[in-house]
Design an enzyme around this catalytic site. Structure first.
Site, short mmCIF file in Angstrom:
data_model
loop_
_atom_site.label_atom_id
_atom_site.label_comp_id
_atom_site.label_asym_id
_atom_site.label_seq_id
_atom_site.Cartn_x
_atom_site.Cartn_y
_atom_site.Cartn_z
N MET A 44 0.83 -1.17 0.00
CA MET A 44 0.00 0.00 0.00
C MET A 44 0.88 1.23 0.00
SD MET A 44 -1.90 2.61 2.06
CE MET A 44 -0.35 3.14 2.51
N PRO A 45 1.07 1.80 -1.12
CA PRO A 45 1.80 3.07 -1.09
C PRO A 45 0.85 4.25 -0.88
CG PRO A 45 1.59 2.31 -3.34
CD PRO A 45 0.96 1.26 -2.47
N LEU A 46 1.36 5.23 -0.17
CA LEU A 46 0.71 6.53 -0.09
C LEU A 46 1.42 7.38 -1.14
CD1 LEU A 46 -1.03 8.76 1.26
CD2 LEU A 46 0.86 9.06 2.88
#
Length: 130
Positions: free
Chosen positions: A1-3
């Site tokens: 999960m990248p921001l």
């Protein structure tokens, strides 16, 4: 999960911005193998003159269309990073008309305990997320 944090000079339409965000998300899903629902994007629009992006001595110029894409993400392999760089450059040019010289990308790596998605809980650490 990248921001994903995207910085740009203000002036794009809502439609242009949505296309840019959708294109970036498609690249993230393909390069990092995350689900489509792992979508965390923050857009920062700056007044002209508030972003200074030179060429680091590489001999190219940038326009007022320049964008910076920053990923805050769990560890990614060298291959995944190179893939996201290539995909973003190619697809943003093809889909959004962004000159590849106007794209700056950086990746900031963090660990599972650095994320809380809600409720003050570290869901990766507690096992609620794999």
């Amino acid at each position: 999960m990248p921001l994903v944090r995207i910085d740009m000079i203000e002036g794009r339409s809502d439609e242009q911005l949505q296309l840019l965000l959708d294109t970036i998300q498609g690249c993230v899903v393909e390069a990092f193998g995350v689900p489509e629902t792992d979508r965390y994007q923050i857009v920062h629009e700056h007044k002209p003159g508030r972003m200074v992006f030179l060429d680091t001595g590489l001999g190219f110029t940038r326009s007022d269309e320049v964008i910076s894409v920053q990923f805050f993400t769990s560890p990614r392999t060298h291959v995944e990073k190179i893939k996201i760089y290539r995909l973003l450059s190619e697809r943003l040019e093809h889909t959004c008309g962004l000159d590849p010289n106007d794209l700056l990308i950086s990746v900031f790596t963090n660990r599972e305990e650095d994320w809380s998605f809600a409720k003050g809980e570290a869901q990766y650490v507690t096992g609620r997320l794999p």
